[in-house]
Write a protein that holds these residues in place. Structure first.
Motif, PDB file in Angstrom:
ATOM      1  N   UNK A 189       1.072  -1.370   0.016  1.00 35.63           N
ATOM      2  CA  UNK A 189       0.055   0.143   0.310  1.00 35.63           C
ATOM      3  C   UNK A 189       0.821   1.333   0.246  1.00 35.63           C
ATOM      4  N   UNK A 190       0.601   2.308  -0.820  1.00 35.02           N
ATOM      5  CA  UNK A 190       1.368   3.846  -0.529  1.00 35.02           C
ATOM      6  C   UNK A 190       0.278   4.942  -0.239  1.00 35.02           C
ATOM      7  N   UNK A 191       0.554   5.267  -0.093  1.00 35.04           N
ATOM      8  CA  UNK A 191      -0.636   6.659   0.741  1.00 35.04           C
ATOM      9  C   UNK A 191      -0.170   7.780  -0.661  1.00 35.04           C
ATOM     10  N   UNK A 192       0.090   7.474  -2.003  1.00 34.48           N
ATOM     11  CA  UNK A 192       0.002   7.947  -3.041  1.00 34.48           C
ATOM     12  C   UNK A 192      -1.002   7.534  -3.542  1.00 34.48           C
ATOM     13  N   UNK A 193      -2.256   8.739  -4.018  1.00 36.89           N
ATOM     14  CA  UNK A 193      -3.573   8.853  -4.670  1.00 36.89           C
ATOM     15  C   UNK A 193      -2.944   8.767  -6.342  1.00 36.89           C
ATOM     16  N   UNK A 194      -4.277   7.985  -7.021  1.00 37.95           N
ATOM     17  CA  UNK A 194      -3.835   7.593  -8.797  1.00 37.95           C
ATOM     18  C   UNK A 194      -5.075   9.282  -8.948  1.00 37.95           C
ATOM     19  N   UNK A 195      -4.475   9.433 -10.306  1.00 36.39           N
ATOM     20  CA  UNK A 195      -4.917  10.839 -10.328  1.00 36.39           C
ATOM     21  C   UNK A 195      -6.103  10.906 -11.422  1.00 36.39           C
ATOM     22  N   UNK A 196      -6.714  11.865 -10.847  1.00 30.75           N
ATOM     23  CA  UNK A 196      -8.053  12.063 -11.031  1.00 30.75           C
ATOM     24  C   UNK A 196      -8.477  12.091 -12.351  1.00 30.75           C
ATOM     25  N   UNK A 197      -9.144  11.110 -12.644  1.00 28.14           N
ATOM     26  CA  UNK A 197     -10.176  11.437 -14.147  1.00 28.14           C
ATOM     27  C   UNK A 197     -11.276  11.336 -14.292  1.00 28.14           C
ATOM     28  N   UNK A 198     -11.835  11.931 -15.670  1.00 33.67           N
ATOM     29  CA  UNK A 198     -13.087  11.387 -15.216  1.00 33.67           C
ATOM     30  C   UNK A 198     -13.997  10.170 -15.435  1.00 33.67           C
ATOM     31  N   UNK A 199     -14.861  10.145 -14.722  1.00 34.68           N
ATOM     32  CA  UNK A 199     -15.716   8.823 -14.577  1.00 34.68           C
ATOM     33  C   UNK A 199     -17.476   8.675 -15.243  1.00 34.68           C
TER      34      UNK A 199
END
Length: 104
Positions: free
Chosen positions: A6-16
């Motif tokens: 696990x990492x604390x990095x968040x995935x970049x936001x992309x439109x869902x």
């Protein structure tokens, strides 16, 4: 699951492409004669898409309602889930657990 961390990095936001309050129902099937069903759907939460397989029950008014029993997964896991289901189907056939498919 070697190599998983696990990492604390968040995935970049992309439109869902799935609206949060409008799940896309893929398939529904009766689970038993008591009015329980399995519902396969694509949903989103906080802008992230996911696959959901959930047990639903029929309430007193005849309306299907979701239970807390279910499985969610990232859409990227769907190919692996499909392969696992094919393996389970093949093994069930080998063991004679399935009725004649023409009768289904």
């Amino acid at each position: 699951m070697s190599g998983y961390r696990k990492t604390s990095r968040k995935m970049p936001a992309r439109p869902c492409p799935i609206a949060e309050n409008e799940p896309i129902e893929i398939h529904k099937m009766w689970r038993d004669r008591r009015g329980n069903a399995l519902v396969f759907a694509l949903k989103s939460y906080q802008g992230r898409a996911f696959f959901d397989l959930r047990t639903f029950y029929t309430d007193q008014d005849g309306i299907l309602k979701p239970t807390s029993k279910g499985v969610t997964a990232s859409p990227s896991k769907l190919p692996e889930i499909a392969r696992a289901l094919v393996k389970a189907l093949e093994r069930a056939r080998e063991l004679g657990l399935l009725m004649d498919e023409a009768a289904e």
